[in-house]
Scaffold this motif. Structure first.
Motif, PDB file in Angstrom:
ATOM      1  N   ALA A 120       0.836  -1.209   0.000  1.00 24.53           N
ATOM      2  CA  ALA A 120       0.000   0.000   0.000  1.00 24.53           C
ATOM      3  C   ALA A 120       0.866   1.252   0.000  1.00 24.53           C
ATOM      4  O   ALA A 120       0.889   2.025   0.957  1.00 24.53           O
ATOM      5  CB  ALA A 120      -0.926  -0.017   1.204  1.00 24.53           C
ATOM      6  N   GLU A 121       1.584   1.441  -1.112  1.00 23.24           N
ATOM      7  CA  GLU A 121       2.486   2.588  -1.239  1.00 23.24           C
ATOM      8  C   GLU A 121       2.050   3.422  -2.436  1.00 23.24           C
ATOM      9  O   GLU A 121       2.319   3.062  -3.587  1.00 23.24           O
ATOM     10  CB  GLU A 121       3.925   2.108  -1.419  1.00 23.24           C
ATOM     11  CG  GLU A 121       4.437   1.320  -0.224  1.00 23.24           C
ATOM     12  CD  GLU A 121       5.858   0.839  -0.438  1.00 23.24           C
ATOM     13  OE1 GLU A 121       6.788   1.503   0.030  1.00 23.24           O
ATOM     14  OE2 GLU A 121       6.026  -0.207  -1.072  1.00 23.24           O
ATOM     15  N   ASN A 122       1.345   4.483  -2.178  1.00 21.43           N
ATOM     16  CA  ASN A 122       0.989   5.426  -3.227  1.00 21.43           C
ATOM     17  C   ASN A 122       0.909   6.804  -2.595  1.00 21.43           C
ATOM     18  O   ASN A 122       0.826   6.955  -1.377  1.00 21.43           O
ATOM     19  CB  ASN A 122      -0.316   5.022  -3.926  1.00 21.43           C
ATOM     20  CG  ASN A 122      -1.515   5.028  -2.992  1.00 21.43           C
ATOM     21  OD1 ASN A 122      -1.996   6.096  -2.614  1.00 21.43           O
ATOM     22  ND2 ASN A 122      -1.993   3.838  -2.606  1.00 21.43           N
ATOM     23  N   TRP A 123       0.954   7.819  -3.418  1.00 16.98           N
ATOM     24  CA  TRP A 123       1.014   9.190  -2.907  1.00 16.98           C
ATOM     25  C   TRP A 123      -0.214   9.560  -2.088  1.00 16.98           C
ATOM     26  O   TRP A 123      -0.139  10.374  -1.170  1.00 16.98           O
ATOM     27  CB  TRP A 123       1.192  10.167  -4.060  1.00 16.98           C
ATOM     28  CG  TRP A 123       2.603  10.288  -4.510  1.00 16.98           C
ATOM     29  CD1 TRP A 123       3.224   9.600  -5.508  1.00 16.98           C
ATOM     30  CD2 TRP A 123       3.595  11.154  -3.952  1.00 16.98           C
ATOM     31  NE1 TRP A 123       4.536   9.979  -5.609  1.00 16.98           N
ATOM     32  CE2 TRP A 123       4.793  10.937  -4.675  1.00 16.98           C
ATOM     33  CE3 TRP A 123       3.594  12.094  -2.926  1.00 16.98           C
ATOM     34  CZ2 TRP A 123       5.964  11.627  -4.386  1.00 16.98           C
ATOM     35  CZ3 TRP A 123       4.759  12.787  -2.640  1.00 16.98           C
ATOM     36  CH2 TRP A 123       5.924  12.554  -3.371  1.00 16.98           C
ATOM     37  N   MET A 124      -1.352   8.960  -2.393  1.00 16.98           N
ATOM     38  CA  MET A 124      -2.588   9.326  -1.711  1.00 16.98           C
ATOM     39  C   MET A 124      -2.800   8.547  -0.419  1.00 16.98           C
ATOM     40  O   MET A 124      -3.774   8.773   0.303  1.00 16.98           O
ATOM     41  CB  MET A 124      -3.788   9.110  -2.640  1.00 16.98           C
ATOM     42  CG  MET A 124      -3.719   9.926  -3.930  1.00 16.98           C
ATOM     43  SD  MET A 124      -3.620  11.716  -3.645  1.00 16.98           S
ATOM     44  CE  MET A 124      -2.018  12.090  -4.382  1.00 16.98           C
ATOM     45  N   ALA A 125      -1.889   7.597  -0.092  1.00 14.65           N
ATOM     46  CA  ALA A 125      -2.067   6.768   1.097  1.00 14.65           C
ATOM     47  C   ALA A 125      -1.797   7.526   2.389  1.00 14.65           C
ATOM     48  O   ALA A 125      -2.192   7.082   3.459  1.00 14.65           O
ATOM     49  CB  ALA A 125      -1.161   5.533   1.016  1.00 14.65           C
ATOM     50  N   HIS A 126      -1.112   8.671   2.304  1.00 15.06           N
ATOM     51  CA  HIS A 126      -0.780   9.458   3.499  1.00 15.06           C
ATOM     52  C   HIS A 126      -1.346  10.856   3.308  1.00 15.06           C
ATOM     53  O   HIS A 126      -1.004  11.557   2.349  1.00 15.06           O
ATOM     54  CB  HIS A 126       0.741   9.500   3.679  1.00 15.06           C
ATOM     55  CG  HIS A 126       1.188  10.180   4.935  1.00 15.06           C
ATOM     56  ND1 HIS A 126       1.286  11.554   5.033  1.00 15.06           N
ATOM     57  CD2 HIS A 126       1.580   9.681   6.137  1.00 15.06           C
ATOM     58  CE1 HIS A 126       1.729  11.868   6.240  1.00 15.06           C
ATOM     59  NE2 HIS A 126       1.909  10.756   6.928  1.00 15.06           N
ATOM     60  N   ARG A 127      -2.239  11.263   4.206  1.00 15.70           N
ATOM     61  CA  ARG A 127      -2.970  12.521   4.028  1.00 15.70           C
ATOM     62  C   ARG A 127      -2.032  13.718   3.897  1.00 15.70           C
ATOM     63  O   ARG A 127      -2.195  14.559   3.006  1.00 15.70           O
ATOM     64  CB  ARG A 127      -3.932  12.739   5.205  1.00 15.70           C
ATOM     65  CG  ARG A 127      -4.791  13.999   5.079  1.00 15.70           C
ATOM     66  CD  ARG A 127      -5.708  14.146   6.277  1.00 15.70           C
ATOM     67  NE  ARG A 127      -6.597  13.000   6.407  1.00 15.70           N
ATOM     68  CZ  ARG A 127      -7.745  12.889   5.742  1.00 15.70           C
ATOM     69  NH1 ARG A 127      -8.123  13.845   4.915  1.00 15.70           N
ATOM     70  NH2 ARG A 127      -8.507  11.838   5.918  1.00 15.70           N
ATOM     71  N   GLY A 128      -1.017  13.813   4.762  1.00 13.61           N
ATOM     72  CA  GLY A 128      -0.131  14.974   4.730  1.00 13.61           C
ATOM     73  C   GLY A 128       0.645  15.072   3.442  1.00 13.61           C
ATOM     74  O   GLY A 128       0.696  16.137   2.805  1.00 13.61           O
ATOM     75  N   ALA A 129       1.281  13.957   3.012  1.00 13.94           N
ATOM     76  CA  ALA A 129       2.062  13.969   1.780  1.00 13.94           C
ATOM     77  C   ALA A 129       1.172  14.267   0.579  1.00 13.94           C
ATOM     78  O   ALA A 129       1.563  15.009  -0.336  1.00 13.94           O
ATOM     79  CB  ALA A 129       2.788  12.637   1.600  1.00 13.94           C
ATOM     80  N   ALA A 130      -0.039  13.693   0.567  1.00 11.87           N
ATOM     81  CA  ALA A 130      -0.960  13.927  -0.551  1.00 11.87           C
ATOM     82  C   ALA A 130      -1.339  15.401  -0.654  1.00 11.87           C
ATOM     83  O   ALA A 130      -1.321  15.998  -1.743  1.00 11.87           O
ATOM     84  CB  ALA A 130      -2.205  13.057  -0.386  1.00 11.87           C
ATOM     85  N   GLN A 131      -1.683  16.013   0.469  1.00  9.93           N
ATOM     86  CA  GLN A 131      -2.102  17.416   0.442  1.00  9.93           C
ATOM     87  C   GLN A 131      -0.971  18.324  -0.019  1.00  9.93           C
ATOM     88  O   GLN A 131      -1.182  19.243  -0.815  1.00  9.93           O
ATOM     89  CB  GLN A 131      -2.597  17.827   1.829  1.00  9.93           C
ATOM     90  CG  GLN A 131      -3.929  17.221   2.210  1.00  9.93           C
ATOM     91  CD  GLN A 131      -4.358  17.600   3.615  1.00  9.93           C
ATOM     92  OE1 GLN A 131      -3.563  18.059   4.433  1.00  9.93           O
ATOM     93  NE2 GLN A 131      -5.646  17.402   3.909  1.00  9.93           N
ATOM     94  N   VAL A 132       0.257  18.060   0.463  1.00  8.43           N
ATOM     95  CA  VAL A 132       1.364  18.947   0.107  1.00  8.43           C
ATOM     96  C   VAL A 132       1.712  18.822  -1.367  1.00  8.43           C
ATOM     97  O   VAL A 132       1.907  19.835  -2.059  1.00  8.43           O
ATOM     98  CB  VAL A 132       2.591  18.653   0.992  1.00  8.43           C
ATOM     99  CG1 VAL A 132       3.792  19.471   0.521  1.00  8.43           C
ATOM    100  CG2 VAL A 132       2.286  18.980   2.453  1.00  8.43           C
TER     101      VAL A 132
END
Length: 668
Positions: free
Chosen positions: A496-508
Motif C-alpha cells: 500500500a504505497e501510493n502518494w494518496m495513502a498518506h494525508r499529509g504527503a498527498a495534500q502537500v
C-alpha cells in the motif's frame, strides 16, 4: 577450481555506461578486473570537415578506482572539461587501456559488442534540450517477457542523425531485484563471486557466521527465507508488527533467494549490465532436490534469454546517457513502507546489514553516476572499508557497519538536472513522512521537509519533468483496494504505497501543483506498477491552472497478471467514470483526471499491459506532443491518444466552470 587457475580475465567486466553527460562534464562507469590506466579520446565535427580531437589521460582526480574484490575494481570517471563540448553533434569516443607489454587497446579491441554496424567507436549526442527521452522501470531477469532495454538498442540502431537521438534514458526504479532472484541467477552470482574473488563479510545476528558459510549452506537455494531475520520466536513483536501473522521482516513473497551479502549484490549488477561476466561461468547447477531442480530448469530458459540480449543492452547503455533512481526491489520489498517496518528491520543487525549492503551496491553501481558531488565523503568510507580486510579477504565488520549507518542518514539520493525543461528526480524511499500515531500505517512517500525542498526547486520554472518512482496520479480503484487493506490493518499484503495513502504527503504534493509560482506544465514520469498508462490532469475551476501529465511506463521486464489487470481496468472505468460520485471521495477531487487511450486498445482499455520502454516527445513549451510505449516483444509501438468523449466532457466543464481546457497552450 580457484580463480588463479583460470584463464586470464578480460580487462573490462562491465561498461562503460554513459551516465550524467553535460557539455562541461562527462560521467562514465565501468568495472575492470584490475585497476586500469585509461585515456578518453573524443572526436567530433561537421561532415566534410576535419574532426576536432580531444585526448584526456584520466588521473586519480578524474577516475576514482574502488576495489571490491581480488579481481574487481569499480572505475568512477568524472571528467570536468575546460571548454564545453558542442550540443546536437555526434561525438565519437574511445577508452584506451594502457598496457605494459604492447600498444593501448580501445573499445573495438576489448568490447567489440559495444559497436553498431560499420562504426569504429561508440558515440553519444549532448542534446541542447530534452525534446525526447526514454523511460522505464522494473527489470526482473527471470520474468518470461522480453527485455525492454532492447527497445533502446533497436531505436539507436535506426537513429542515425543527432536530432533523432533521445536526450537520455531514465530508469525510475527496480533496476535490479535484490529480493526476487531465480536459482540460475543466484548460481551465476556465486560463480562470479568465486571467479572474481569478491570480498566476503561476517554476518552478525544471522544463522550463519559469514558469507562463505552462507554460500555453502544447505538452504542457500530456494530456502533463504529460513535464513532471513524472522519473528517466529518473538510472539509479542510479531503480534505488534504483523497482527499475529507469521511473517518475516523481509515481506516479499519471493524471498526464496533474497540476496544478502555485498558481494552478491555487486555480482548481480555485473550480470544485469554486461554479457562479459557470463562468459566466465560454468553451466553446472547446484545440488537440489527433485522439486527445486524442476523449478531451477523452468527458470533457466528465461535467464538464458535475458543473458543473450545483454550485448545489445550494453551497447545501448554505451551510447545513451542514463539516469537512475531506486525503488523498493533495488533493496527489498516494502522497504520503509511504515514506521513499524523501519523499527523492526533496522533494529535487527542482520536485516540492517542486508539493507545496507543493497544501498552500498546501489551507490557504486547506480547512485554515484546520477550526481557524483554529494558522494565524495561516502566514497572515502568505502575505500577505508575495502582496505580493512582480514586474512580471508573479509571486509572489516566495524567499518562496514559504520558505512551503513552513514548511508542510512544520507539524504541526497535525489538530484536535479539543469536542463530545459528542468528535470527533478525524487527520492521517495528514504525521506518518508512517518505516521506517529499509527506506526503500521503506510508512510508518506516524502516528508514535509523534502516536499518543501521540491517546491523551492520548482519555483519560477516554466516547465518541469518530475520522476516519481510511484505514480502521483494512479488508478483510483487499485488505490482504493490498498486503502481498504490499510484500514483493516494489512498494508503489507498489497504494497500500500501510493502518494494518496498518506494525508499529509498527498495534500502537500497537490498544493505544490496549485502554487502560482511553480511551473505551468508538469510531466510526471513513473513506473513501479507493472502496467503503463497516461493521464492528463486538470485543476477544476481554475483559469490559469497548470497542465499536468502523468506518464507511467512499467515494466521493462515485468508485467501485471493479465486477467486481473483487465478486471481492474474495467471496474475502474465503471466505478470512477467522469460522472461518478465516488470521484468526490478521493483526495484528488479538485482535479479532473482525463485518461489517454492506448492506440491498440480493443475495448476502451486505459491500461497497457506489456513489457517495454516508454518514449516521450516534448514541444517547445515542455508539453508532451507524442507519448509512445515501445514493446519489448518487437510488436508495433503503442501511442496514447486522446479520448474524444472525455476531452469533450472536460471542455464542457471548463466552459461552465472556468477550468483550463485540454487544448489550451497559453503561457501562464
Amino acid at each position: 577450481m580457484s580463480a588463479t587457475a583460470n584463464p586470464p580475465l578480460p580487462p573490462v567486466l562491465a561498461g562503460p555506461l554513459l551516465r550524467r553527460l553535460q557539455p562541461e562534464r562527462l560521467v562514465l562507469w565501468l568495472v575492470g578486473s584490475r585497476a586500469l590506466s585509461l585515456r578518453l579520446q573524443l572526436s567530433y565535427g561537421e561532415q566534410g570537415q576535419a574532426p576536432e580531437q580531444r585526448d584526456h589521460v584520466l588521473d586519480d582526480s578524474q577516475c576514482r578506482v574502488l576495489q571490491v574484490g581480488e579481481h574487481a575494481f569499480v572505475h568512477l570517471i568524472d571528467l570536468q572539461l575546460d571548454s564545453p563540448l558542442p550540443c546536437d553533434v555526434r561525438i565519437d569516443y574511445d577508452l584506451l587501456i594502457a598496457s605494459a607489454d604492447g600498444p593501448a587497446q580501445g573499445i573495438a579491441e576489448w568490447a567489440p559488442h559495444l559497436l553498431y554496424e560499420g562504426a569504429a567507436r561508440p558515440n553519444f549526442v549532448l542534446r541542447a534540450r530534452l525534446d525526447q527521452l526514454l523511460h522505464g522501470s522494473c527489470r526482473k531477469p527471470h520474468h518470461p517477457a522480453a527485455d525492454g532495454l532492447l527497445c533502446a538498442d533497436r531505436l539507436l540502431a535506426q537513429a542515425h542523425e543527432p536530432e533523432q537521438r533521445p536526450a537520455l534514458l531514465l530508469m525510475s526504479g527496480d533496476q535490479v531485484y535484490a529480493d526476487d532472484v531465480s536459482g540460475p541467477m543466484l548460481r551465476a552470482i556465486h560463480q562470479l563471486i568465486e571467479r572474481l574473488g569478491l570480498f566476503g563479510e561476517r554476518l552478525e545476528g544471522a544463522l550463519v557466521e559469514d558469507s562463505d558459510a552462507l554460500y555453502a549452506h544447505e538452504v542457500g537455494y530456494y530456502q533463504r527465507a529460513e535464513l532471513l531475520p524472522a519473528l517466529e520466536h518473538n510472539d509479542s513483536l510479531r503480534e505488534r508488527f504483523f497482527g499475529g501473522v507469521k511473517k518475516p521482516i523481509f515481506t516479499t513473497s519471493s524471498a526464496d533467494n533474497h540476496l544478502v551479502t555485498l558481494a552478491e549484490m555487486l555480482a548481480m549488477y555485473l550480470l544485469v549490465w554486461s554479457p562479459t561476466p557470463w562468459t566466465l561461468l560454468g553451466s553446472h547447477r547446484p545440488q537440489l532436490d527433485a522439486e527445486r531442480a524442476r523449478r531451477y530448469e523452468s527458470e533457466r530458459q528465461h535467464v538464458e534469454d535475458f543473458r543473450d540480449g545483454l550485448d545489445r543492452v550494453a551497447r545501448a547503455l554505451a551510447h545513451l546517457p542514463s539516469l537512475m533512481i531506486f525503488d523498493d526491489h533495488d533493496v527489498t520489498d516494502d522497504w520503509n513502507l511504515s514506521a513499524q517496518w523501519e523499527e523492526t528491520a533496522y533494529g535487527h543487525a542482520f536485516s540492517k546489514r542486508i539493507i545496507g549492503n543493497a544501498l552500498i551496491a546501489y551507490l557504486l553501481c547506480q547512485g554515484w553516476g546520477n550526481d557524483p558531488q554529494p558522494f565524495a565523503e561516502v566514497l572515502q568510507r568505502i575505500e577505508a572499508m575495502s582496505a580493512a580486510r582480514d586474512g580471508r579477504n573479509h571486509i572489516d565488520s566495524g567499518a562496514q557497519d559504520a558505512l551503513i549507518d552513514s548511508l542510512l542518514r544520507f539524504h541526497h539520493w535525489h538530484y536535479v538536472l539543469p536542463s530545459e525543461p528542468a528535470l527533478l528526480v525524487l527520492d521517495t524511499r528514504t525521506r518518508r513522512w512517518r505516521s506517529e500515531r499509527r506506526r503500521k500505517r503506510p508512510s508518506g512517500l516524502m516528508d514535509w521537509e523534502a516536499l518543501c525542498e521540491l517546491q523551492q526547486a520548482l519555483l519560477d520554472h516554466r516547465a518541469a519533468i518530475i520522476v516519481s518512482p510511484a505514480p502521483i496520479f494512479g488508478v483510483k480503484l487499485i488505490e482504493a483496494v490498498q486503502r481498504l487493506f490499510t484500514w483493516i490493518g494489512h498494508p503489507l499484503m498489497v504494497d500500500a504505497e501510493n502518494w494518496m495513502a498518506h494525508r499529509g504527503a498527498a495534500q502537500v504534493i497537490l498544493n505544490i501543483f496549485r502554487h502560482s509560482r511553480t511551473p505551468g506544465c508538469y510531466v510526471v514520469l513513473s513506473g513501479d506498477v507493472h502496467y503503463s498508462f497516461v493521464y492528463q490532469v486538470l485543476i477544476r475551476h481554475r483559469k490559469s491552472a497548470p497542465h499536468i501529465w502523468q506518464i507511467t511506463s512499467s515494466g521493462l521486464k515485468n508485467e501485471f497478471p493479465p486477467r486481473l489487470l483487465d478486471w481492474f481496468d474495467r471496474l475502474n472505468r465503471w466505478l470512477y467514470s467522469p460522472r461518478s460520485p465516488l470521484n468526490w471521495l478521493t483526495k484528488r477531487r479538485r482535479m479532473r483526471v482525463v485518461p489517454r487511450i492506448p492506440s491498440r486498445s480493443k475495448a476502451g482499455e486505459r491500461l497497457w499491459n506489456g513489457a517495454g520502454l516508454g518514449q516521450v516527445f516534448f514541444d517547445e513549451q515542455g508539453q508532451p506532443k507524442e507519448i509512445i510505449q515501445l514493446n519489448a516483444d518487437g510488436s508495433a509501438p503503442v501511442s496514447f491518444v486522446e479520448d474524444r468523449d472525455a476531452a469533450r466532457h472536460a471542455a464542457q466543464q471548463a466552459q461552465a466552470g472556468g477550468a483550463l481546457t485540454i487544448g489550451d497552450k497559453s503561457a501562464r
